[in-house]
Write a protein that holds these residues in place. Structure first.
Motif, PDB file in Angstrom:
ATOM      1  N   PRO A  10       2.454   8.003   1.713  1.00 14.83           N
ATOM      2  CA  PRO A  10       2.783   8.784   0.516  1.00 14.83           C
ATOM      3  C   PRO A  10       4.207   9.326   0.581  1.00 14.83           C
ATOM      4  CG  PRO A  10       1.474  10.118   2.003  1.00 14.83           C
ATOM      5  CD  PRO A  10       1.716   8.810   2.698  1.00 14.83           C
ATOM      6  N   ALA A  11       5.171   8.456   0.318  1.00  7.82           N
ATOM      7  CA  ALA A  11       6.592   8.830   0.226  1.00  7.82           C
ATOM      8  C   ALA A  11       7.209   9.218   1.566  1.00  7.82           C
ATOM      9  CB  ALA A  11       6.789   9.972  -0.777  1.00  7.82           C
ATOM     10  N   MET A  12       6.628   8.764   2.683  1.00  8.82           N
ATOM     11  CA  MET A  12       7.151   9.131   3.997  1.00  8.82           C
ATOM     12  C   MET A  12       7.330   7.927   4.915  1.00  8.82           C
ATOM     13  SD  MET A  12       7.574  12.401   3.834  1.00  8.82           S
ATOM     14  CE  MET A  12       7.831  12.789   5.555  1.00  8.82           C
ATOM     15  N   PRO A  13       7.990   6.861   4.491  1.00 10.66           N
ATOM     16  CA  PRO A  13       8.137   5.697   5.363  1.00 10.66           C
ATOM     17  C   PRO A  13       8.945   6.005   6.615  1.00 10.66           C
ATOM     18  CG  PRO A  13       9.521   5.469   3.415  1.00 10.66           C
ATOM     19  CD  PRO A  13       8.635   6.650   3.167  1.00 10.66           C
ATOM     20  N   GLY A  14       9.988   6.816   6.486  1.00 11.56           N
ATOM     21  CA  GLY A  14      10.791   7.161   7.651  1.00 11.56           C
ATOM     22  C   GLY A  14      10.092   8.136   8.559  1.00 11.56           C
ATOM     23  N   GLY A  15       9.593   9.215   7.982  1.00  6.14           N
ATOM     24  CA  GLY A  15       8.916  10.233   8.774  1.00  6.14           C
ATOM     25  C   GLY A  15       7.691   9.725   9.482  1.00  6.14           C
ATOM     26  N   SER A  16       7.050   8.719   8.899  1.00  4.18           N
ATOM     27  CA  SER A  16       5.838   8.161   9.499  1.00  4.18           C
ATOM     28  C   SER A  16       6.120   6.966  10.405  1.00  4.18           C
ATOM     29  CB  SER A  16       4.846   7.746   8.397  1.00  4.18           C
ATOM     30  OG  SER A  16       4.388   8.886   7.702  1.00  4.18           O
TER      31      SER A  16
ATOM     32  N   VAL B  48       3.391   4.757  -1.996  1.00  2.30           N
ATOM     33  CA  VAL B  48       2.819   5.138  -3.294  1.00  2.30           C
ATOM     34  C   VAL B  48       3.543   6.321  -3.931  1.00  2.30           C
ATOM     35  CG1 VAL B  48       0.538   4.292  -2.631  1.00  2.30           C
ATOM     36  CG2 VAL B  48       1.112   6.701  -2.252  1.00  2.30           C
ATOM     37  N   GLY B  49       4.583   6.857  -3.252  1.00  4.55           N
ATOM     38  CA  GLY B  49       5.191   8.080  -3.742  1.00  4.55           C
ATOM     39  C   GLY B  49       4.353   9.281  -3.321  1.00  4.55           C
ATOM     40  N   ILE B  50       4.692  10.435  -3.868  1.00  2.97           N
ATOM     41  CA  ILE B  50       3.970  11.657  -3.489  1.00  2.97           C
ATOM     42  C   ILE B  50       2.616  11.651  -4.200  1.00  2.97           C
ATOM     43  CG2 ILE B  50       4.028  14.172  -3.474  1.00  2.97           C
ATOM     44  CD1 ILE B  50       7.069  13.996  -3.429  1.00  2.97           C
ATOM     45  N   ALA B  51       1.673  10.946  -3.600  1.00  7.53           N
ATOM     46  CA  ALA B  51       0.384  10.707  -4.259  1.00  7.53           C
ATOM     47  C   ALA B  51      -0.692  10.441  -3.212  1.00  7.53           C
ATOM     48  CB  ALA B  51       0.502   9.539  -5.232  1.00  7.53           C
ATOM     49  N   GLU B  52      -0.977  11.467  -2.400  1.00  6.80           N
ATOM     50  CA  GLU B  52      -1.945  11.298  -1.315  1.00  6.80           C
ATOM     51  C   GLU B  52      -3.334  10.944  -1.818  1.00  6.80           C
ATOM     52  OE1 GLU B  52       1.368  13.912   0.186  1.00  6.80           O
ATOM     53  OE2 GLU B  52       0.119  13.876  -1.621  1.00  6.80           O
ATOM     54  N   GLN B  53      -3.740  11.521  -2.930  1.00  6.22           N
ATOM     55  CA  GLN B  53      -5.075  11.237  -3.465  1.00  6.22           C
ATOM     56  C   GLN B  53      -5.200   9.762  -3.839  1.00  6.22           C
ATOM     57  OE1 GLN B  53      -4.620  14.286  -6.489  1.00  6.22           O
ATOM     58  NE2 GLN B  53      -6.321  15.426  -5.617  1.00  6.22           N
ATOM     59  N   HIS B  54      -4.213   9.276  -4.565  1.00  4.84           N
ATOM     60  CA  HIS B  54      -4.195   7.866  -4.951  1.00  4.84           C
ATOM     61  C   HIS B  54      -4.185   6.969  -3.717  1.00  4.84           C
ATOM     62  CE1 HIS B  54      -2.894   4.026  -6.484  1.00  4.84           C
ATOM     63  NE2 HIS B  54      -1.690   4.158  -5.955  1.00  4.84           N
ATOM     64  N   ALA B  55      -3.381   7.337  -2.720  1.00  2.00           N
ATOM     65  CA  ALA B  55      -3.284   6.530  -1.507  1.00  2.00           C
ATOM     66  C   ALA B  55      -4.633   6.402  -0.820  1.00  2.00           C
ATOM     67  CB  ALA B  55      -2.262   7.145  -0.549  1.00  2.00           C
ATOM     68  N   ALA B  56      -5.373   7.496  -0.721  1.00  2.00           N
ATOM     69  CA  ALA B  56      -6.665   7.478  -0.033  1.00  2.00           C
ATOM     70  C   ALA B  56      -7.662   6.571  -0.741  1.00  2.00           C
ATOM     71  CB  ALA B  56      -7.211   8.897   0.081  1.00  2.00           C
TER      72      ALA B  56
ATOM     73  N   PRO C  84      -6.442  -1.340   5.960  1.00  6.90           N
ATOM     74  CA  PRO C  84      -5.406  -0.373   5.587  1.00  6.90           C
ATOM     75  C   PRO C  84      -5.220   0.705   6.643  1.00  6.90           C
ATOM     76  CG  PRO C  84      -7.424   0.071   4.383  1.00  6.90           C
ATOM     77  CD  PRO C  84      -7.657  -1.206   5.135  1.00  6.90           C
ATOM     78  N   VAL C  85      -3.950   1.029   6.913  1.00  9.18           N
ATOM     79  CA  VAL C  85      -3.591   2.121   7.810  1.00  9.18           C
ATOM     80  C   VAL C  85      -2.906   3.188   6.958  1.00  9.18           C
ATOM     81  CG1 VAL C  85      -2.256   2.828   9.826  1.00  9.18           C
ATOM     82  CG2 VAL C  85      -3.293   0.540   9.747  1.00  9.18           C
ATOM     83  N   PHE C  86      -3.592   4.297   6.749  1.00  4.43           N
ATOM     84  CA  PHE C  86      -3.052   5.389   5.943  1.00  4.43           C
ATOM     85  C   PHE C  86      -2.248   6.289   6.883  1.00  4.43           C
ATOM     86  CE2 PHE C  86      -4.327   9.119   2.909  1.00  4.43           C
ATOM     87  CZ  PHE C  86      -3.009   9.228   2.504  1.00  4.43           C
ATOM     88  N   ALA C  87      -0.916   6.104   6.907  1.00  5.15           N
ATOM     89  CA  ALA C  87      -0.025   6.878   7.774  1.00  5.15           C
ATOM     90  C   ALA C  87       0.402   8.135   7.028  1.00  5.15           C
ATOM     91  CB  ALA C  87       1.190   6.044   8.173  1.00  5.15           C
ATOM     92  N   VAL C  88      -0.020   9.290   7.517  1.00 10.79           N
ATOM     93  CA  VAL C  88       0.157  10.518   6.753  1.00 10.79           C
ATOM     94  C   VAL C  88       0.263  11.693   7.710  1.00 10.79           C
ATOM     95  CG1 VAL C  88      -2.354  10.818   6.527  1.00 10.79           C
ATOM     96  CG2 VAL C  88      -0.828  11.897   4.859  1.00 10.79           C
TER      97      VAL C  88
END
Length: 649
Positions: free
Chosen positions: A353-359, A375-383, A396-400
């Motif tokens: 959710p908008a954190m490719p570098g941080g993650s 997905v941008g700042i959209a954790e609900q959608h990502a899940a 799927p690997v949800f990196a968050v």
């Protein structure tokens, strides 16, 4: 361009030195505000070169923040900053510039908006997309109380992609309350923005002919004499039709806002003029402001992602970050290991959710661009999207970050766990996070994940075990599984070339002793080992257990410890309420085992503020020395709680 202008030379801040309150701005002419902006930029560059912090976002909003405080009267008028990454200039103008040497340090100035710091800070946020809902609440309260102050929400184009922001836009447009939304559009959140809304804003930014034509037609229609309702309706239809001809959507106006802009966010006269226009609007108004992230400091302008948040000091002239020498972060180990696994398994898809570098997913995106989804700042959608990917046979690997995963709790419960979807969670920033403080601490996820049916939850003692846990998660096919890891450097242990799976629910006994067992998880395993070594030198031996599975527990080992009558210390860098300690107590209660001596050492029931991770651990008593005292005082018949001796009950 390093911003070494006459007004910006070090120590030469004539105008800024006279600003101790926003009202002091009113003494200046509009022309004087431009050199003031230069002084503020140099102030930020100098101070953050020592303390670190969110440099690029704040350099981008210098003129915007000055213009807001020039046109409005804080704190009577309410400024609601989304996230708080962009509030340093606000802090400078509201009497806190002399505290900037303490920025993000323990007991110092917070890196985000903080209500207890100043009456000018009316809303706290460490997570994005909340400002519009808060603005609506304050506007409603204002009207119910019969007051007439202004309410202004400042939100970035990245934060506007959050679902909560759209919910608020919809409600605000319906209620027609008087409030202003300032859209700070710099085409970035932390990473470059993605999505249809980003593309829509890009179209508005580029299509200035539309804006000119729209204004001209509106002025023309105003000149038509009002000779009847039918003509008025025809004129309104003509205006609406022209909007759709010039640019598709006209999203904000269709949602009920008066749209003004786009405005050059570094043109102070233009900003002030736009805010004065907004004051004449009855109902909600959105001012679209275009800014450059990192404005005025060439290293930050050229790489605003890197300079979004700088944790280390840097050389002002060159922009060279003075990195501390040490091992890589856990995040880097995760990113590299995921690449290794993905090379062998084409089902792996990374989601962020908008954190490719941080993650740690930037290199993954280079290797597998089609299997990296931001997905941008959209954790609900990502899940929920991850749940559907898993149901279709993908991995799927949800990196968050732990703190951001909280935002998707409902979707984790209903869409992932209830469906028993085989989603892998890579939970970064688990535990204390240091200078980002209470809004970003990753200490709650164990408590809110372990009670959900079907969830498997683990945490490694070191980077080598993390790699094996990632392999374990990939080979696991029976539902959701999560591995969490901290925001610290790895230990530097040797890495096994061959990855293997770990038996689900198995703990690891690292040291055999007598009388006391320290059950530790994650980085606390190292703390337990240090404490055990100190005790050994004093002639006391203790058992140390790596409780690497937080769910399920190792039932066999727990029953064995109970049978041998061990005093148990559960040591975890997580909320003491509801985490591993609670799980252990629940286990023994369920098995009817009473009279056991169990001590819990975790994060107490309060929010822990910013400082270094070491300082945060010391504050709550999660140190080797505290564990040693706990053992010694237990054995001498006393109890020890967070640095205070108490008599046994």
């Amino acid at each position: 361009m390093l911003l070494l202008t006459k007004q910006g030379k070090r120590g030469n801040r004539v105008l800024l030195s006279q600003i101790n309150d926003p009202s002091d701005l009113k003494k200046y002419s509009v022309e004087q505000l431009t050199p003031l902006a230069a002084e503020i930029r140099q102030f930020l560059i100098e101070k953050l070169s020592v303390t670190g912090g969110h440099l690029a976002p704040n350099l981008g909003v210098v003129e915007l923040t000055i213009a807001l405080h020039y046109c409005y009267n804080s704190p009577q008028d309410k400024f609601i900053f989304d996230v708080g990454h962009q509030a340093y200039v606000h802090k400078i103008l509201t009497g806190r510039k002399d505290q900037f040497d303490t920025l993000r340090k323990q007991n110092g100035l917070c890196g985000f908006v903080k209500r207890c710091e100043s009456e000018h800070d009316v809303w706290e946020a460490g997570h994005s997309s909340t400002s519009l809902s808060a603005a609506m609440g304050m506007a409603l309260a204002r009207d119910l109380k019969g007051e007439n102050n202004k309410v202004v929400a400042i939100i970035g184009d990245g934060a506007l992609t959050g679902g909560m922001a759209f919910e608020a836009l919809n409600h605000i447009g319906h209620e027609k309350k008087n409030l202003m939304v300032v859209l700070n559009d710099n085409e970035m959140s932390i990473a470059p923005n993605v999505g249809a809304l980003h593309n829509y804003l890009t179209k508005i930014r580029s299509d200035r002919n539309y804006l000119r034509a729209k204004d001209e037609v509106e002025q023309l229609l105003k000149k038509i004499p009002a000779i009847g309702g039918k003509l008025a309706k025809t004129a309104e239809k003509l205006k609406d039709s022209l909007k759709y001809l010039m640019v598709s959507g006209v999203l904000f106006e269709e949602l009920g806002f008066k749209y003004l802009g786009p405005v050059d966010g570094h043109d102070l006269p233009g900003l002030i003029d736009s805010f004065n226009q907004a004051n004449n609007v009855n109902g909600p108004v959105l001012v679209h402001v275009l800014t450059t992230k990192g404005k005025g400091y060439s290293p930050a302008e050229e790489d605003s992602f890197k300079w979004h948040g700088i944790t280390q000091p840097y050389k002002i002239e060159s922009g060279q970050v003075l990195k501390a020498v040490g091992n890589p972060m856990y995040t880097e180990v995760f990113g590299q290991t995921l690449i290794e696994l993905a090379e062998k398994d084409e089902r792996i898809i990374a989601v962020t959710p908008a954190m490719p570098g941080g993650s740690g997913l930037v290199k993954f995106a280079e290797y597998f661009p089609d299997r990296m989804i931001d997905v941008g700042i959209a954790e609900q959608h990502a899940a929920t999207m991850c749940a559907a990917l898993a149901m279709e046979g993908m991995k799927p690997v949800f990196a968050v970050y732990s703190t951001f995963m909280q935002r998707a709790y409902d979707q984790i419960v209903h869409d992932i766990c209830r469906h028993n979807a085989n989603v892998m969670f890579a939970i970064d920033r688990a535990g204390f996070v240091g200078a980002d403080g209470e809004t970003h601490q990753g200490v709650f996820d164990i408590a809110f994940l372990r009670h959900i049916p079907n969830m498997v939850l683990m945490m490694p003692k070191d980077e080598n075990e993390l790699r094996h846990m990632m392999k374990t998660a990939l080979d696991y096919n029976d539902g959701p599984i999560a591995y969490r890891y901290p925001r610290i450097n790895v230990l530097g242990v040797p890495l096994d070339e061959e990855l293997h799976t770990i038996r689900i629910g198995s703990w690891e006994k690292l040291r055999e002793g007598e009388g006391t067992t320290i059950i530790a998880v994650g980085p606390m395993v190292q703390v337990a080992e240090e404490a055990a070594e100190i005790l050994r030198r004093d002639g006391t031996s203790v058992t140390v257990v790596n409780a690497r599975f937080l769910k399920p527990l190792d039932n066999h080992m727990l029953l064995d410890l109970a049978q041998h009558g061990h005093h148990m210390i559960v040591l975890e860098e997580a909320s003491q309420a509801g985490s591993l300690g609670s799980a252990v107590l629940e286990f023994f209660a369920e098995h009817g085992l009473s009279g056991l001596d169990i001590s819990l050492m975790g994060v107490p029931d309060r929010f822990i503020e910013h400082g270094s991770i070491k300082e945060q651990l010391q504050e709550v008593g999660l140190t080797a020395e505290a564990v040693v005292r706990k053992v010694q005082e237990y054995r001498s018949g006393q109890q020890y709680t967070y640095g205070k001796k108490v008599k046994p009950s």
